[in-house]
Design an enzyme around this catalytic site. Sequence first.
Site, PDB file in Angstrom:
ATOM      1  N   LYS A  75       0.336 -16.773 -45.624  1.00  0.00           N
ATOM      2  CA  LYS A  75       1.362 -16.262 -46.534  1.00  0.00           C
ATOM      3  C   LYS A  75       2.581 -15.839 -45.714  1.00  0.00           C
ATOM      4  CE  LYS A  75       1.519 -12.776 -50.312  1.00  0.00           C
ATOM      5  NZ  LYS A  75       0.694 -11.755 -51.009  1.00  0.00           N
ATOM      6  N   SER A 150       0.389 -12.313 -56.000  1.00  0.00           N
ATOM      7  CA  SER A 150       1.578 -12.807 -55.334  1.00  0.00           C
ATOM      8  C   SER A 150       1.307 -13.891 -54.283  1.00  0.00           C
ATOM      9  CB  SER A 150       2.307 -11.643 -54.639  1.00  0.00           C
ATOM     10  OG  SER A 150       1.500 -11.089 -53.618  1.00  0.00           O
ATOM     11  N   SER A 174      -3.525  -9.588 -55.425  1.00  0.00           N
ATOM     12  CA  SER A 174      -2.736 -10.768 -55.055  1.00  0.00           C
ATOM     13  C   SER A 174      -3.475 -11.886 -54.358  1.00  0.00           C
ATOM     14  CB  SER A 174      -1.563 -10.352 -54.170  1.00  0.00           C
ATOM     15  OG  SER A 174      -0.520  -9.943 -54.988  1.00  0.00           O
TER      16      SER A 174
HETATM   17  N1  GLN Z   1       0.552  -8.004 -59.085  1.00  0.00           N
HETATM   18  C1  GLN Z   1       0.482  -6.792 -58.348  1.00  0.00           C
HETATM   19  C2  GLN Z   1       1.889  -6.287 -58.072  1.00  0.00           C
HETATM   20  O1  GLN Z   1       2.787  -6.913 -58.493  1.00  0.00           O
HETATM   21  C3  GLN Z   1      -0.296  -6.977 -57.092  1.00  0.00           C
HETATM   22  C4  GLN Z   1       0.493  -7.556 -55.994  1.00  0.00           C
HETATM   23  C5  GLN Z   1      -0.261  -7.652 -54.713  1.00  0.00           C
HETATM   24  O2  GLN Z   1      -1.497  -7.509 -54.654  1.00  0.00           O
HETATM   25  N2  GLN Z   1       0.497  -7.850 -53.645  1.00  0.00           N
HETATM   26  O3  GLN Z   1       2.096  -5.297 -57.461  1.00  0.00           O
END
Ligand code: GLN
Length: 487
Positions: A75, A150, A174
Amino acid sequence: MSSLPSPAVSIAQAVRSGGLPMTQPANEALARIRAASSLNAVLSEVDPSEQLQALEGRLGSGEALPLAGVPVIIKDNLNLRGTVTSCASGMLAEYRSPYTATAVQRLMDAGAVIVAKANLDEFAMGSSTENSAFGPTLNPWGEGRVPGGSSGGSAAAIAARLAPLTVGSDTGGSVRQPAALCGVYGLKPTYGRISRSGLVAYASSLDTVAPFALSAADLALMMGVMSGQDPLDATSLQTSADFSAEPLDLAGLRVGLVTQGKRGATLGVLSALEAMQTTLETAGAEVEETSLPHLDNAVATYYVIAMAEASSNLSRFDGMHYARRTGEGGATETMIQSRETFLGAEVQKRIMLGTFILSSGYSERYYTKALQVRRLIADEFTQAFERFDVLLMPTSPFPAFRLGERSGDPLAMYAADVNTVAVNLAGIPALNVPAGFEELDGQRLPVGLQFAARAGDDTRLVALAATLEGLGAVQLEVPLGYQEFGV
Ligand code: GLN
């Protein structure tokens, strides 16, 4: 004792078998990445020649490397020295890493070859990868559908078999949620199990580096390589864990089926859950429904804490101390213009809300309250793990949604995280297991189930995955138009 299924096969190791030249798998990954560029899963390629040269030298001197030559996509919020680490933000579009994240270094030390950096929601804020400054990633399972987020780039990349292993980060789901939406494994480790050094911080008390894989054996390999104490991360765990893909005996395993996990779930998700329950019971596990009422407050609690921490972590990206600069006039004016120009709408919103949450007069009402509820949620899990060895619930209430379907409504988007965020608040490990498919509008979309375990018990989740593979309860299919890696 019932007879146990045989240990699972490692895709990563299969890639290396057959006496191919060491350069072949990395070149194959790069060719696949280019052929699948319409997915927009990858933001930049990494030239593997230096890594391959170093690898040849090490193998020549007789080193045994568990991931020798295996291509890995990471990532783009993980630093790799000399590469652009953009976090999918205009703010860092020109930023080159001066150092390498510990988890990434450990993969390379084990022989892995990093071939690309994957797309994500800007600064890992989102559940669909639509918040990337470089355009959304598409889900290889369904035209017009999101891969989740994400870490949507890493999830789509492994689902499309662009590489046999990919890495993401999981702050609130995410890795697990995109793993569910793309039909692959995603393991969020116990907080501190894998060093966060070199992961660009979003919400430091929740952030974890987390692997995607296509087999339990590969999960064990990656966890074994990446985990372990790191002097560069004061929160990394001192205790070590011995990961293996040796299956468990399910007889007597106590599984808590979390009632709250069923809310809002689609029919396909519910039927995958029922099928999993049957598989577990048939193999001798005791499955019992259990209610964890504080989970109802998890999304609100998570977003208060995550935004508060994000506003503090992202304050350095102001065009003055750090990152891209634009604007004329004084320092304040330049910071305002730089942030307005280079940060996306979701990130700006979260910084503003986080700053508000922490401001005097409001911090007791929101931030302190959220910390109290976080404690209640963690305690509720601790109590549940006195009665159960693992907890089971859907990873996401629904399969992959359409691009744009939820992006206009923040609450609808945050609903994607309803089953994942509590795990990060409690710091415990949880695994997405690809467990079936649901047909929606003529598209066959993956469904994922989440197993959570007590803090430190990551190894049990990997062993459980190996067991479920042996029982035929894991559905790791290749999406139409793509091919298993190494064939
Ligand atoms: N969807 C969650 C957020 O927007 C989790 C994101 C993540 O785990 N980086 O914060």
